[in-house]
Design a protein around this motif. Structure first.
Motif, PDB file in Angstrom:
ATOM      1  N   GLY A  46      17.289  46.740  40.340  1.00 20.54           N
ATOM      2  CA  GLY A  46      17.599  47.545  39.181  1.00 20.54           C
ATOM      3  C   GLY A  46      18.658  48.604  39.388  1.00 20.54           C
ATOM      4  N   ALA A  47      19.350  48.594  40.505  1.00 20.44           N
ATOM      5  CA  ALA A  47      20.428  49.545  40.723  1.00 20.44           C
ATOM      6  C   ALA A  47      21.535  49.319  39.698  1.00 20.44           C
ATOM      7  N   THR A  48      22.232  50.395  39.342  1.00 19.51           N
ATOM      8  CA  THR A  48      23.275  50.318  38.331  1.00 19.51           C
ATOM      9  C   THR A  48      24.607  50.797  38.875  1.00 19.51           C
ATOM     10  N   ARG A  49      25.662  50.382  38.204  1.00 17.66           N
ATOM     11  CA  ARG A  49      27.016  50.778  38.553  1.00 17.66           C
ATOM     12  C   ARG A  49      27.826  50.958  37.281  1.00 17.66           C
ATOM     13  N   SER A  50      28.625  52.015  37.240  1.00 17.26           N
ATOM     14  CA  SER A  50      29.500  52.247  36.099  1.00 17.26           C
ATOM     15  C   SER A  50      30.777  51.445  36.265  1.00 17.26           C
ATOM     16  N   MET A  51      31.213  50.825  35.171  1.00 17.22           N
ATOM     17  CA  MET A  51      32.401  49.988  35.185  1.00 17.22           C
ATOM     18  C   MET A  51      33.268  50.326  33.976  1.00 17.22           C
ATOM     19  N   ASP A  52      34.575  50.331  34.185  1.00 19.20           N
ATOM     20  CA  ASP A  52      35.538  50.587  33.122  1.00 19.20           C
ATOM     21  C   ASP A  52      36.253  49.300  32.736  1.00 19.20           C
ATOM     22  N   TYR A  53      36.470  49.126  31.438  1.00 24.21           N
ATOM     23  CA  TYR A  53      37.179  47.964  30.933  1.00 24.21           C
ATOM     24  C   TYR A  53      38.197  48.403  29.890  1.00 24.21           C
ATOM     25  N   TRP A  54      39.283  47.638  29.819  1.00 22.22           N
ATOM     26  CA  TRP A  54      40.389  47.952  28.925  1.00 22.22           C
ATOM     27  C   TRP A  54      40.765  46.752  28.087  1.00 22.22           C
ATOM     28  N   GLY A  55      41.146  47.018  26.848  1.00 17.83           N
ATOM     29  CA  GLY A  55      41.736  45.986  26.033  1.00 17.83           C
ATOM     30  C   GLY A  55      43.183  45.752  26.427  1.00 17.83           C
ATOM     31  N   GLU A  56      43.789  44.732  25.845  1.00 13.85           N
ATOM     32  CA  GLU A  56      45.175  44.404  26.162  1.00 13.85           C
ATOM     33  C   GLU A  56      46.169  45.339  25.493  1.00 13.85           C
ATOM     34  N   GLY A  57      45.740  46.062  24.486  1.00 12.03           N
ATOM     35  CA  GLY A  57      46.590  47.012  23.796  1.00 12.03           C
ATOM     36  C   GLY A  57      47.115  46.470  22.483  1.00 12.03           C
TER      37      GLY A  57
END
Length: 125
Positions: A107-118
């Motif tokens: 159950g460990a968690t990690r923050s992740m960032d995602y981006w659109g193509e613009g």
């Protein structure tokens, strides 16, 4: 995998309005924040507007009073209503999301960032 799909960019005259939308899909477990950045030619990417965990918002000083960001929590979408657009608002606008993902059986968690193509917004008389 998380996918962000933006829509709504285009050409608008000074003083006009546009509404950008972004839909997130994929492995989304918990959203920390979601919103919009932009990058003008020759400049660094900057935060425009974010909706944070709990519903608080942040705006760049240059857009306060003119832009409004909103989220649909059920559909994992975020919109940016842009009014009183000026030439300085010309930029590629990127949808952004930071999520918390469970990464193992314990159950460990990690923050992740995602981006659109613009999506390109051009303000021109």
């Amino acid at each position: 995998q998380v996918q962000l799909v933006e829509s709504g960019g285009g050409l608008v005259r000074p003083g006009g309005s546009l509404r950008l939308s972004c839909a997130a899909s994929g492995n989304i477990e918990r959203i920390h924040s979601m919103g919009w950045y932009r990058q003008a030619p020759g400049k660094e990417r900057e935060m425009v507007a974010l909706v944070n965990r709990g519903g608080s918002t942040n705006y760049a000083d240059s857009v306060k009073g003119r832009f409004t960001v909103s989220r649909d929590y059920a559909k994992n979408t975020v919109s940016l209503q842009m009014d009183s657009l000026g030439l300085e608002d010309t930029a590629v606008y990127y949808c952004y999301i930071r999520i918390q993902r469970v990464v193992n059986v314990e159950g460990a968690t990690r923050s992740m960032d995602y981006w659109g193509e613009g999506t390109l917004v051009t303000v021109r008389s």
